[in-house]
Write a protein that holds these residues in place. Structure first.
Motif, PDB file in Angstrom:
ATOM      1  N   ALA A 104      50.737  32.148   2.109  1.00 48.41           N
ATOM      2  CA  ALA A 104      50.675  30.923   2.926  1.00 48.41           C
ATOM      3  C   ALA A 104      51.225  29.715   2.173  1.00 48.41           C
ATOM      4  O   ALA A 104      51.856  28.846   2.771  1.00 48.41           O
ATOM      5  CB  ALA A 104      49.229  30.652   3.350  1.00 48.41           C
ATOM      6  N   HIS A 105      51.025  29.676   0.843  1.00 48.57           N
ATOM      7  CA  HIS A 105      51.461  28.505   0.060  1.00 48.57           C
ATOM      8  C   HIS A 105      52.811  28.731  -0.607  1.00 48.57           C
ATOM      9  O   HIS A 105      53.369  27.782  -1.148  1.00 48.57           O
ATOM     10  CB  HIS A 105      50.485  28.226  -1.095  1.00 48.57           C
ATOM     11  CG  HIS A 105      49.066  28.028  -0.686  1.00 48.57           C
ATOM     12  ND1 HIS A 105      48.054  27.846  -1.592  1.00 48.57           N
ATOM     13  CD2 HIS A 105      48.480  27.971   0.525  1.00 48.57           C
ATOM     14  CE1 HIS A 105      46.901  27.695  -0.965  1.00 48.57           C
ATOM     15  NE2 HIS A 105      47.130  27.787   0.327  1.00 48.57           N
ATOM     16  N   LYS A 110      51.995  22.797   5.454  1.00 44.17           N
ATOM     17  CA  LYS A 110      52.837  23.598   4.570  1.00 44.17           C
ATOM     18  C   LYS A 110      54.215  22.958   4.362  1.00 44.17           C
ATOM     19  O   LYS A 110      54.617  22.090   5.129  1.00 44.17           O
ATOM     20  CB  LYS A 110      52.983  25.025   5.138  1.00 44.17           C
ATOM     21  CG  LYS A 110      51.638  25.732   5.336  1.00 44.17           C
ATOM     22  CD  LYS A 110      50.800  25.777   4.084  1.00 44.17           C
ATOM     23  CE  LYS A 110      49.485  26.528   4.219  1.00 44.17           C
ATOM     24  NZ  LYS A 110      48.493  25.923   5.106  1.00 44.17           N
ATOM     25  N   TYR A 143      39.151  24.958  -1.392  1.00 44.80           N
ATOM     26  CA  TYR A 143      38.253  26.029  -0.947  1.00 44.80           C
ATOM     27  C   TYR A 143      36.875  25.991  -1.605  1.00 44.80           C
ATOM     28  O   TYR A 143      36.746  25.749  -2.802  1.00 44.80           O
ATOM     29  CB  TYR A 143      38.855  27.394  -1.273  1.00 44.80           C
ATOM     30  CG  TYR A 143      40.271  27.584  -0.829  1.00 44.80           C
ATOM     31  CD1 TYR A 143      40.659  27.324   0.480  1.00 44.80           C
ATOM     32  CD2 TYR A 143      41.240  28.056  -1.712  1.00 44.80           C
ATOM     33  CE1 TYR A 143      41.974  27.521   0.887  1.00 44.80           C
ATOM     34  CE2 TYR A 143      42.555  28.257  -1.310  1.00 44.80           C
ATOM     35  CZ  TYR A 143      42.905  27.982  -0.008  1.00 44.80           C
ATOM     36  OH  TYR A 143      44.192  28.172   0.380  1.00 44.80           O
ATOM     37  N   PHE A 146      41.308  30.765   1.545  1.00 45.39           N
ATOM     38  CA  PHE A 146      40.958  30.269   2.868  1.00 45.39           C
ATOM     39  C   PHE A 146      40.224  31.373   3.642  1.00 45.39           C
ATOM     40  O   PHE A 146      40.503  32.557   3.443  1.00 45.39           O
ATOM     41  CB  PHE A 146      42.261  29.891   3.587  1.00 45.39           C
ATOM     42  CG  PHE A 146      42.090  29.103   4.831  1.00 45.39           C
ATOM     43  CD1 PHE A 146      41.453  27.872   4.809  1.00 45.39           C
ATOM     44  CD2 PHE A 146      42.586  29.565   6.041  1.00 45.39           C
ATOM     45  CE1 PHE A 146      41.315  27.120   5.967  1.00 45.39           C
ATOM     46  CE2 PHE A 146      42.448  28.824   7.199  1.00 45.39           C
ATOM     47  CZ  PHE A 146      41.806  27.606   7.157  1.00 45.39           C
ATOM     48  N   SER A 152      52.611  30.867   6.223  1.00 43.62           N
ATOM     49  CA  SER A 152      52.064  29.867   7.154  1.00 43.62           C
ATOM     50  C   SER A 152      53.076  28.751   7.350  1.00 43.62           C
ATOM     51  O   SER A 152      53.710  28.304   6.391  1.00 43.62           O
ATOM     52  CB  SER A 152      50.774  29.269   6.585  1.00 43.62           C
ATOM     53  OG  SER A 152      50.336  28.212   7.427  1.00 43.62           O
ATOM     54  N   GLY A 199      52.058  27.806  12.979  1.00 42.79           N
ATOM     55  CA  GLY A 199      52.990  28.933  13.013  1.00 42.79           C
ATOM     56  C   GLY A 199      52.819  29.789  11.780  1.00 42.79           C
ATOM     57  O   GLY A 199      52.145  29.401  10.817  1.00 42.79           O
ATOM     58  N   ASP A 255      49.037  37.293   0.612  1.00 41.30           N
ATOM     59  CA  ASP A 255      48.851  36.087   1.425  1.00 41.30           C
ATOM     60  C   ASP A 255      49.694  35.008   0.748  1.00 41.30           C
ATOM     61  O   ASP A 255      49.310  34.443  -0.271  1.00 41.30           O
ATOM     62  CB  ASP A 255      47.371  35.687   1.489  1.00 41.30           C
ATOM     63  CG  ASP A 255      47.158  34.445   2.349  1.00 41.30           C
ATOM     64  OD1 ASP A 255      48.131  33.695   2.561  1.00 41.30           O
ATOM     65  OD2 ASP A 255      46.013  34.214   2.790  1.00 41.30           O
ATOM     66  N   SER A 295      50.517  32.015  13.706  1.00 39.55           N
ATOM     67  CA  SER A 295      49.893  31.435  12.504  1.00 39.55           C
ATOM     68  C   SER A 295      49.905  32.481  11.397  1.00 39.55           C
ATOM     69  O   SER A 295      50.171  33.670  11.647  1.00 39.55           O
ATOM     70  CB  SER A 295      48.440  31.020  12.789  1.00 39.55           C
ATOM     71  OG  SER A 295      47.675  32.164  13.112  1.00 39.55           O
ATOM     72  N   CYS A 296      49.555  32.011  10.197  1.00 36.52           N
ATOM     73  CA  CYS A 296      49.390  32.959   9.089  1.00 36.52           C
ATOM     74  C   CYS A 296      48.149  33.814   9.352  1.00 36.52           C
ATOM     75  O   CYS A 296      48.118  35.003   9.037  1.00 36.52           O
ATOM     76  CB  CYS A 296      49.251  32.174   7.788  1.00 36.52           C
ATOM     77  SG  CYS A 296      49.086  33.175   6.325  1.00 36.52           S
ATOM     78  N   THR A 297      47.129  33.176   9.935  1.00 33.11           N
ATOM     79  CA  THR A 297      45.905  33.910  10.289  1.00 33.11           C
ATOM     80  C   THR A 297      46.264  35.121  11.161  1.00 33.11           C
ATOM     81  O   THR A 297      45.781  36.240  10.929  1.00 33.11           O
ATOM     82  CB  THR A 297      44.943  32.975  11.059  1.00 33.11           C
ATOM     83  OG1 THR A 297      44.691  31.832  10.249  1.00 33.11           O
ATOM     84  CG2 THR A 297      43.652  33.659  11.426  1.00 33.11           C
ATOM     85  N   THR A 308      42.117  34.455   5.262  1.00 32.66           N
ATOM     86  CA  THR A 308      42.600  35.588   4.458  1.00 32.66           C
ATOM     87  C   THR A 308      41.648  36.769   4.652  1.00 32.66           C
ATOM     88  O   THR A 308      42.063  37.915   4.837  1.00 32.66           O
ATOM     89  CB  THR A 308      42.601  35.219   2.941  1.00 32.66           C
ATOM     90  OG1 THR A 308      43.155  33.929   2.765  1.00 32.66           O
ATOM     91  CG2 THR A 308      43.330  36.247   2.120  1.00 32.66           C
TER      92      THR A 308
END
Ligand SMILES: Cc1ncc(COP(=O)(O)O)c(C=O)c1O
Length: 376
Positions: free
Chosen positions: A155-156, A182, A321, A82, A177, A189, A153, A55-57, A85
């Motif tokens: 993710a987007h 996404k 958020y 999020f 992410s 993932g 980050d 994951s991105c996490t 982050t």
């Protein structure tokens, strides 16, 4: 819901590649498809090393370990992001320091960063909100001046660019992410993008439970052993197979999302102007990733009215958020109302519209006409 907010799509050879991974007999991590995804992203983005993660996490957690974040260290984030982050760094003991966001792009307000730096600051973590680049020239200038690492980050923001350069290639590391929501996805993932070669070897170790297993597989050591802290951050090669099929079709996916995004923009422009609603702002020097189409309402009440009206028609639109500095955890770190006024304001007024690859013209028409029927 007749029209969900998001829907995963099969765009190419996802099923065929999953079958192939099973047939080859390697469905654990770092199989053929993981390697293909890593190489694809390295080449396209021009990144020194890409490591797929679960994951991105988890990629963010790896970044925090790689930067050797210790209890009491401070890390600067936007409050409008999020939880993951920030949590990735708080897990190592960091104290989050929150900056507000810009009114226009909703990205971290780069003008506030320098005032938040103290001798305890160990990193800056900008988030490219909605896949529109943060002001990276200024952020990298501040980081260099204070000798601080930057972790983007992203993710987007996969495939988005700032001044012609891919997002995710500015900081010493960046995270992606591939969550179901996404543009490019495999359900769950992520990836760690490493631009500074100094971190590559240790990243491989941390991702492989703190062992030098990657070196063993390359024949660089004759047995593998425990050499550092770490965890299990490798996705199954079945997921990588699905992801690779999506990556192969990245232009098709991006162009469909671009088309949907532009249609929203054009259709809602006049209505937005008349009703005091703001559409997303994309600076000239940014090529956005077409991750999100949002609207900013003049009040919470009006935003809620739109969400309710769409819901009545079976259309799901969602807010985003909540300010992290005002969350239970944020308050434990000293956050209080008024610290980040733009974040506090925007989180009440923003709504995201359905945007996914298989959204049909008639579905988008239904979303647009429902919105256009609303006057405040
Ligand atoms: C800005 C940001 N960072 C990190 C994440 C976490 O991504 P993942 O679900 O892949 O862990 C998200 C999730 O949407 C996000 O929006």
């Amino acid at each position: 819901m007749n029209i969900p907010f998001n829907k995963p799509s099969i765009v190419g050879k996802e099923i065929e590649y999953i079958h192939r991974a099973i047939k080859v007999g390697h469905i654990s991590g770092d199989g053929m498809f993981t390697k293909k995804c890593n190489a694809f992203l390295e080449e396209l983005l021009g990144v020194r090393k890409v490591l797929l993660t679960t994951s991105c996490t988890h990629a963010l957690e790896m970044a925090a370990i790689l930067l050797d974040i210790q209890p009491g260290d401070e890390v600067i984030f936007p409050s409008f992001t999020f939880v993951a982050t920030v949590n990735a760094f708080v897990l190592r003991g960091a104290r989050p320091v929150f900056a507000d966001i810009r009114q226009d792009t909703l990205n971290i307000n780069e003008k506030q960063i320098e005032d938040l730096i103290t001798p305890k600051t160990k990193a800056i973590v900008p988030v490219h909100y909605a896949g529109v680049g943060c002001e990276m020239d200024r952020i990298m200038w501040i980081a260099e001046k204070h000798n601080l690492p930057v972790v983007e980050d992203n993710a987007h923001g996969l495939f988005g660019k700032y001044k012609g350069k891919y997002l995710g290639t500015f900081g010493c590391m960046a995270t992606q992410s591939f969550h179901e929501t996404k543009n490019i996805s495999c359900g769950e993932g992520g990836a760690l993008l490493i631009n500074d070669p100094e971190y590559i070897e240790r990243a491989e170790i941390i991702r492989e439970k703190g062992t030098n297993r990657s070196r063993f597989f390359r024949g660089q050591v004759d047995k593998y052993t425990w050499v550092d802290i770490g965890s299990s951050y490798l996705p199954s090669d079945m997921l990588a197979a699905y992801l690779y099929a999506q990556l192969e079709e990245w232009q098709k996916i991006q162009s469909k999302r671009n088309e949907i995004w532009e249609k929203y923009k054009i259709a809602l422009e006049d209505w937005a102007g008349l009703n005091g609603v703001k559409q997303p702002y994309i600076p000239e020097h940014c090529e956005q990733a077409y991750h999100m189409y949002y609207l900013l309402f003049p009040s919470l009440k009006k935003r809620q009215a739109l969400i309710a009206c769409l819901k009545e028609k079976g259309i799901l639109s969602v807010f985003h958020y909540q300010p992290l500095h005002l969350s239970d955890m944020g308050r434990k770190f000293g956050g209080s109302p008024g610290d980040c006024p733009v974040t506090e304001d925007v989180s009440d007024k923003l709504v995201r519209l359905p945007l996914y690859y298989s959204l049909s013209d008639s579905q988008q028409e239904a979303v647009k006409s429902t919105i256009l029927s609303l006057a405040f």
